[in-house]
Scaffold this motif. Structure first.
Motif, PDB file in Angstrom:
ATOM      1  N   GLY A 154      43.635  -5.726  32.517  1.00  0.00           N
ATOM      2  CA  GLY A 154      44.097  -6.532  31.395  1.00  0.00           C
ATOM      3  C   GLY A 154      42.967  -7.247  30.688  1.00  0.00           C
ATOM      4  O   GLY A 154      42.964  -7.404  29.475  1.00  0.00           O
ATOM      5  N   ASP A 195      54.879 -11.893  29.352  1.00  0.00           N
ATOM      6  CA  ASP A 195      54.071 -10.686  29.179  1.00  0.00           C
ATOM      7  C   ASP A 195      53.254 -10.369  30.424  1.00  0.00           C
ATOM      8  O   ASP A 195      53.044  -9.207  30.758  1.00  0.00           O
ATOM      9  CB  ASP A 195      53.143 -10.816  27.970  1.00  0.00           C
ATOM     10  CG  ASP A 195      53.902 -10.732  26.662  1.00  0.00           C
ATOM     11  OD1 ASP A 195      55.037 -10.207  26.653  1.00  0.00           O
ATOM     12  OD2 ASP A 195      53.364 -11.188  25.641  1.00  0.00           O
ATOM     13  N   VAL A 196      52.792 -11.407  31.115  1.00  0.00           N
ATOM     14  CA  VAL A 196      52.017 -11.195  32.338  1.00  0.00           C
ATOM     15  C   VAL A 196      52.847 -10.410  33.344  1.00  0.00           C
ATOM     16  O   VAL A 196      52.410  -9.392  33.891  1.00  0.00           O
ATOM     17  CB  VAL A 196      51.565 -12.545  32.954  1.00  0.00           C
ATOM     18  CG1 VAL A 196      50.959 -12.341  34.322  1.00  0.00           C
ATOM     19  CG2 VAL A 196      50.595 -13.249  32.025  1.00  0.00           C
ATOM     20  N   THR A 205      43.137  -6.724  37.013  1.00  0.00           N
ATOM     21  CA  THR A 205      44.335  -5.942  36.696  1.00  0.00           C
ATOM     22  C   THR A 205      45.504  -6.880  36.426  1.00  0.00           C
ATOM     23  O   THR A 205      45.470  -8.062  36.765  1.00  0.00           O
ATOM     24  CB  THR A 205      44.704  -5.001  37.855  1.00  0.00           C
ATOM     25  OG1 THR A 205      45.069  -5.789  38.986  1.00  0.00           O
ATOM     26  CG2 THR A 205      43.555  -4.060  38.196  1.00  0.00           C
ATOM     27  N   TYR A 206      46.548  -6.321  35.833  1.00  0.00           N
ATOM     28  CA  TYR A 206      47.731  -7.132  35.564  1.00  0.00           C
ATOM     29  C   TYR A 206      48.389  -7.598  36.863  1.00  0.00           C
ATOM     30  O   TYR A 206      48.944  -8.691  36.920  1.00  0.00           O
ATOM     31  CB  TYR A 206      48.731  -6.356  34.701  1.00  0.00           C
ATOM     32  CG  TYR A 206      48.276  -6.229  33.264  1.00  0.00           C
ATOM     33  CD1 TYR A 206      48.127  -7.357  32.467  1.00  0.00           C
ATOM     34  CD2 TYR A 206      47.982  -4.989  32.706  1.00  0.00           C
ATOM     35  CE1 TYR A 206      47.704  -7.263  31.158  1.00  0.00           C
ATOM     36  CE2 TYR A 206      47.565  -4.880  31.393  1.00  0.00           C
ATOM     37  CZ  TYR A 206      47.427  -6.018  30.627  1.00  0.00           C
ATOM     38  OH  TYR A 206      47.003  -5.910  29.332  1.00  0.00           O
ATOM     39  N   ARG A 207      48.333  -6.792  37.924  1.00  0.00           N
ATOM     40  CA  ARG A 207      48.872  -7.205  39.211  1.00  0.00           C
ATOM     41  C   ARG A 207      48.130  -8.429  39.736  1.00  0.00           C
ATOM     42  O   ARG A 207      48.744  -9.410  40.166  1.00  0.00           O
ATOM     43  CB  ARG A 207      48.772  -6.063  40.228  1.00  0.00           C
ATOM     44  CG  ARG A 207      49.304  -6.425  41.612  1.00  0.00           C
ATOM     45  CD  ARG A 207      49.063  -5.321  42.641  1.00  0.00           C
ATOM     46  NE  ARG A 207      47.701  -4.802  42.649  1.00  0.00           N
ATOM     47  CZ  ARG A 207      46.649  -5.426  43.205  1.00  0.00           C
ATOM     48  NH1 ARG A 207      46.800  -6.589  43.780  1.00  0.00           N
ATOM     49  NH2 ARG A 207      45.460  -4.880  43.177  1.00  0.00           N
ATOM     50  N   HIS A 219      53.801  -6.723  32.141  1.00  0.00           N
ATOM     51  CA  HIS A 219      52.706  -5.766  32.348  1.00  0.00           C
ATOM     52  C   HIS A 219      52.479  -5.493  33.825  1.00  0.00           C
ATOM     53  O   HIS A 219      52.196  -4.361  34.222  1.00  0.00           O
ATOM     54  CB  HIS A 219      51.419  -6.275  31.708  1.00  0.00           C
ATOM     55  CG  HIS A 219      51.428  -6.267  30.214  1.00  0.00           C
ATOM     56  ND1 HIS A 219      52.286  -5.512  29.461  1.00  0.00           N
ATOM     57  CD2 HIS A 219      50.674  -6.931  29.306  1.00  0.00           C
ATOM     58  CE1 HIS A 219      52.064  -5.698  28.185  1.00  0.00           C
ATOM     59  NE2 HIS A 219      51.087  -6.570  28.048  1.00  0.00           N
ATOM     60  N   ALA A 220      52.604  -6.522  34.663  1.00  0.00           N
ATOM     61  CA  ALA A 220      52.419  -6.333  36.105  1.00  0.00           C
ATOM     62  C   ALA A 220      53.477  -5.384  36.663  1.00  0.00           C
ATOM     63  O   ALA A 220      53.194  -4.625  37.589  1.00  0.00           O
ATOM     64  CB  ALA A 220      52.475  -7.674  36.825  1.00  0.00           C
ATOM     65  N   LEU A 278      46.410 -10.582  37.981  1.00  0.00           N
ATOM     66  CA  LEU A 278      46.702 -11.706  37.088  1.00  0.00           C
ATOM     67  C   LEU A 278      48.052 -12.328  37.435  1.00  0.00           C
ATOM     68  O   LEU A 278      48.179 -13.559  37.504  1.00  0.00           O
ATOM     69  CB  LEU A 278      46.678 -11.258  35.633  1.00  0.00           C
ATOM     70  CG  LEU A 278      47.033 -12.319  34.597  1.00  0.00           C
ATOM     71  CD1 LEU A 278      46.076 -13.501  34.665  1.00  0.00           C
ATOM     72  CD2 LEU A 278      47.040 -11.720  33.205  1.00  0.00           C
ATOM     73  N   ALA A 279      49.065 -11.497  37.670  1.00  0.00           N
ATOM     74  CA  ALA A 279      50.393 -12.018  38.022  1.00  0.00           C
ATOM     75  C   ALA A 279      50.338 -12.796  39.330  1.00  0.00           C
ATOM     76  O   ALA A 279      50.969 -13.851  39.463  1.00  0.00           O
ATOM     77  CB  ALA A 279      51.403 -10.877  38.113  1.00  0.00           C
TER      78      ALA A 279
END
Length: 108
Positions: free
Chosen positions: A77, A64-65, A90-92, A68-69, A94-95
């Motif tokens: 997120g 999911d990470v 942000t998801y970016r 979403h990224a 986090l990834a």
């Protein structure tokens, strides 16, 4: 039709006073002493509901990470507390953090 799964765990009881047998809560009651509601500490009401999502055997926590990224990289997120204030992640971001963490674990 959804299925409900209930998992029960049976913990062996050791007598009070023996190693591992104290099992006391903040009030000092053991699991064998009745509470004000006339039941033991180990009794608990059950609640169950069907899962809203069931992962397959090929899926992992990071799927999911990265999904979403790829789809919404600049969407926030979650927020993390840094120096007493909440900072959006942000998801970016986090990834990228997950990738760096995984690389560090592989390298160690």
């Amino acid at each position: 039709m959804s299925q409900e799964r209930i998992v029960a765990v049976d913990v062996p009881k050791a007598p009070v006073g023996e190693l591992g047998g104290a099992r006391r809560d903040a009030l000092g009651l053991t699991t064998d002493e009745p509470t004000d509601q006339d039941r033991t500490q180990s009794e608990m009401g059950e609640f169950g509901m069907p899962p809203s999502y069931v992962p397959s055997l090929q899926e992992s926590l990071t799927d999911d990470v990265f999904l979403h990224a790829g789809q919404v990289p600049e969407q926030v997120g979650f927020s993390r507390q840094v120096d007493g204030r909440w900072v959006p992640v942000t998801y970016r971001e986090l990834a990228e953090q997950v990738t760096r963490l995984a690389a560090g674990l592989i390298a160690s």
